[in-house]
Enzyme design. Structure first.
Site, PDB file in Angstrom:
ATOM      1  N   ASP A  81      -5.186   9.371  15.973  1.00 29.92           N
ATOM      2  CA  ASP A  81      -5.829   9.062  14.302  1.00 29.92           C
ATOM      3  C   ASP A  81      -6.434   7.892  14.388  1.00 29.92           C
ATOM      4  OD1 ASP A  81      -5.856   9.887  11.747  1.00 29.92           O
ATOM      5  OD2 ASP A  81      -4.129   9.347  11.234  1.00 29.92           O
ATOM      6  N   GLY A 104       1.894   4.560   2.017  1.00 29.94           N
ATOM      7  CA  GLY A 104       1.748   5.198   3.232  1.00 29.94           C
ATOM      8  C   GLY A 104       2.164   6.791   3.040  1.00 29.94           C
ATOM      9  N   GLY A 147       5.871   7.336   1.800  1.00 28.56           N
ATOM     10  CA  GLY A 147       6.404   6.262   0.659  1.00 28.56           C
ATOM     11  C   GLY A 147       5.753   4.957   0.887  1.00 28.56           C
ATOM     12  N   GLY A 153       0.894  -1.128  -0.089  1.00 25.67           N
ATOM     13  CA  GLY A 153      -0.049  -0.116   0.012  1.00 25.67           C
ATOM     14  C   GLY A 153       0.872   1.122   0.081  1.00 25.67           C
TER      15      GLY A 153
END
Ligand code: AMP
Length: 753
Positions: A600, A485, A488, A483
């Site tokens: 978060d 981030g 990066g 995936g």
């Protein structure tokens, strides 16, 4: 003595038959006449709600830079700056330092008065979205909140050195002015009494609540002024009876009271301070010690006292706290074994910097590491005082916290005491071989004269680099991308660990273009994760500093829970959702108990190891909560996922485990609505209006049990104190028969990690 009001002293007025009420009124009237009526100075609004602030600003035209400062309705003495930027109202909490009483916004410089703060932000943006331009009409800021206030009757009484009985009558009078008001010279009555050595008046003021920490317009405490005035007895009273701290620094110069005493050659004050626990070699912003100042000013007696000073014999010897072969992990284990009690500590050798030591201590169930620097036979932590031996340094921090989260209390003693390396004993370091001056904190430079620059860091900085495990690039084989981030791509990989075992890992990379901007954040995220060990939290194995910097994490096979739920909505159901909810509460309970705030928490940051095990990830925004506060304040301009944020995080940038609980409620909602976007297409501003003004909440997702929805509603209580804690949520799940047979850590003892 300065000229009294109307040319007559209080004593003379009383003698001529005026009563105290009349005299106080006389002072009040005089000061009221002096107050400014310039529109631009009338920006203070007492006890104003956020909604009314928005209303007032709108009514005044919502022009760019229009502003007001308001006192919180709920918390007396707490202030907020509300301003207009691009047509919208924004609010900034003004923090009051518990160490100095100074005001600041985010990481901006501290100010002794609100007027000084407003003046600073009128001169330019200085970190705010706009400079303050026009005042939204309110009142003059009260004198006790100003840098240069007004001469009150209390100042006059001190100036006259008035009889204690009369002084008490003034202080007891129902119209007595605020005790911490600064006069025209920027000093409180306590400053003036200390500067004059009026011991009785100092005590009376203290007893009635005058603040010994308050700084004068130049950033000095009353103790600084007592030293400057050569009043050793006053110093003693301030330290012994009023709990003034000899280590408190002047906000401008970084001088502690010992610097003042040495500079002016007041050797009795020097003697008194040293006998009451002051460190002998504190450093100013320029790196100067009191001895340097005494030397420079040829204060011979003072120089001799400082040179001959022998610190008290340390309470503990190094054999009580020095561990030879203990690394970071083991240190944490030892402190955990000792119950992570506040102030429990040990000293170990640094692996990263051979020959250096690290102080490891626990506070609030969290472990902190501090590098002890050693230069030219001086030992010190960060910008703290210098010590001629490690034992003296530890003994000092056992007596006062001076920047650590707490005083050191009980050492963790090594088992084999004869297995210790020799400790550098007290030696006389050469004063001309100086360690570098402490580095001033990273405040924005001030263009404004008279602004007190913060020249010290109130909490010593733990050393993150020491807490990270280095992983050899050659032990990693890279695989496919999992995936993207923030800094990066996230890759799959295999790590051959030091025991030769091949471990599947996820590698979070820090790509070239982010190296400058993201490295500190990246390391900090790794630093946070390194100390965590829970089944429902993604594990960090270490950091690999090869060509690209990588965080080496446990591979969570099924990736993002949000992606999974959106891709396979029919593969998961209520039973899975309940389990995930319980597991996230369990992981968050662990995080809460460690004093970490995630900031978060959202379904996008929950990973799936299997359909029956979720893990919390993405600690990019999380913070350890510092000493003395249970919330973290964000600095302006970050990546703010508003729809998951509690109202106090949106309004004031404050984050706590309670605001994490709010986000947990939103995450539960996402799960039970199978990955719906919370609040649909509403904008951030509309969400705030929906929550605050309309007092509405997200509606129950279709099929979501009432019981679960009621948990969500509890998590969205407006007042953070009314929300459940994660501990309570964890126990709630634990005691609910619906969850009895679920694989939730803590529900069955053998699953606890
Ligand atoms: P993040 O930077 O944490 O938002 O990660 C971006 C994406 O990488 C996530 O949405 C996941 O799909 C994937 N990912 C991150 N960490 C892991 C991990 N430890 N195991 C598996 N996939 C991961």
């Amino acid at each position: 003595m300065s000229k009294p009001l109307g040319g007559r002293t209080i004593t003379a007025r009383l003698k001529s038959g005026e009563n105290l009420t009349e005299i106080i009124k006389h002072y009040e009237n005089y000061n009221a006449k002096q107050r400014t009526h310039n529109h631009e100075d009338l920006w203070f609004h007492q006890r104003l709600t956020r909604g009314n602030a928005v209303h007032n600003l709108k009514k005044s035209g919502s022009t760019q830079g229009l502003f007001l400062v308001r006192e919180s309705v709920n918390i007396k003495g707490s202030f907020v700056l509300s301003l207009i930027h691009k047509g919208d109202t924004q609010h900034f909490q003004i923090t009051t330092s518990p160490h100095s009483g100074c005001f600041s916004i985010d990481n901006g410089p501290p100010f002794v008065g609100l007027d000084q703060l407003v003046h600073f932000y009128r001169t330019g943006c200085n970190g705010l979205p706009t400079a303050l331009i026009h005042a939204c009409k309110g009142h003059t800021v009260p004198a006790f909140l100003q840098q240069y206030g007004e001469n009150t009757i209390i100042h006059q009484a001190v100036d006259e050195g008035i009889d204690t009985a009369v002084f008490n009558q003034i202080l007891n009078h129902s119209n007595c002015p605020h005790l911490n008001t600064r006069n025209n010279s920027g000093r409180t009555a306590l400053h003036e009494a200390a500067a004059r050595g009026l011991n009785d008046l100092v005590l009376e003021l203290y007893k009635r609540g005058a603040d010994v920490k308050t700084r004068d317009a130049e950033g000095n405490s009353p103790l600084h002024l007592a030293c400057r005035g050569d009043h050793a007895e006053t110093c003693k009273i301030l330290v012994k009876h009023c709990f003034s701290k000899p280590q408190d620094r002047c906000c401008g110069t970084g001088w502690v009271p010992l610097h003042d005493a040495a500079y002016y050659g007041h050797h009795q004050c020097i003697d008194m301070l040293l006998r009451h626990g002051a460190a002998c070699y504190p450093r100013s912003v320029n790196g100067e010690t009191p001895l340097d100042l005494a030397d420079k000013r040829h204060q011979t007696n003072s120089l001799l006292i400082l040179q001959r000073y022998q610190p008290p014999k340390p309470h503990y010897s190094s054999s009580h706290w020095l561990h030879n072969a203990v690394d970071r992990h083991k240190a944490v284990e030892l402190l955990e074994h000792a119950g992570l009690r506040n102030g429990c500590f040990l000293v170990r050798m640094s692996k990263r910097h051979p020959g250096q030591y690290v102080l490891t201590m626990s506070f609030d169930k969290t472990v902190f590491n501090y590098e002890i620097k050693n230069k030219n036979n001086w030992f010190y932590i960060d910008d703290g005082p210098l010590f001629s031996s490690l034992e003296y340094l530890i003994d000092y921090y056992c007596r006062c916290s001076d920047g650590l989260p707490a005083e050191l209390t009980s050492p963790v003693t090594p088992f084999a005491r004869n297995d210790l390396p020799p400790v550098p004993g007290p030696s006389r370091p050469k004063m001309n071989e100086r360690p570098p001056a402490p580095v001033p904190s990273n405040n924005k430079p001030s263009k404004n004269h008279g602004v007190i620059q913060q020249s010290y860091i109130p909490g010593l900085l733990p050393n993150p680099s020491d807490t990270l495990e280095d992983i050899e690039p050659s032990s990693i084989v890279l695989g496919r991308e999992l995936g993207q981030g923030e800094f990066g791509s996230v890759l799959m990989g295999v790590w051959t660990n030091p025991l030769g075992k091949k471990v599947p890992v996820a590698l979070k990379t820090l790509h070239g273009e982010h190296i400058n901007t993201g490295e500190a954040e990246f390391e900090r995220e790794a630093g946070v994760m390194m100390g965590l060990n829970h089944l429902c939290i993604v594990k960090l194995y270490g950091i690999c500093r090869g060509e690209t910097m990588m965080m080496v994490q446990e591979l969570v096979a099924m990736g993002s829970a949000l992606d999974y739920i959106l891709d396979y909505p029919s593969a998961v159901g209520q039973a899975d959702f309940k389990l995930w909810g319980a597991q996230i509460a369990s992981g968050m309970n662990y995080l809460e108990s460690k004093g970490f705030v995630h900031r978060d928490l959202a379904l996008r940051n929950i990973l799936l190891a299997s359909k029956a095990l979720v893990k919390i990830s993405d600690f990019g925004l999380s913070r350890a909560v510092g000493a003395g506060s249970n919330y973290y304040k964000a600095s302006a301009g970050g990546r703010w996922p508003v729809k998951w944020y509690a109202p106090e995080s949106i309004n004031y940038g404050t984050f706590s485990s309670s605001s994490d609980v709010w986000s947990y409620g939103i995450t539960l909602w996402e799960i039970f609505s199978k990955g719906e976007q919370p609040y649909g297409t509403m904008t951030g501003a509309q969400v705030i209006q929906y929550i605050e003004d309309d007092k509405r909440r997200l509606i129950r997702p279709e099929g979501c049990p009432e019981k679960v929805y009621s948990i969500m509603l509890q998590c969205w209580a407006y007042n953070p104190k009314e929300r459940p804690t994660f501990l309570r949520l964890h126990h709630k799940f634990r005691s609910d028969p619906d969850y009895f047979n679920m694989e939730v850590p803590g529900h069955r003892d053998n699953l606890d990690s």
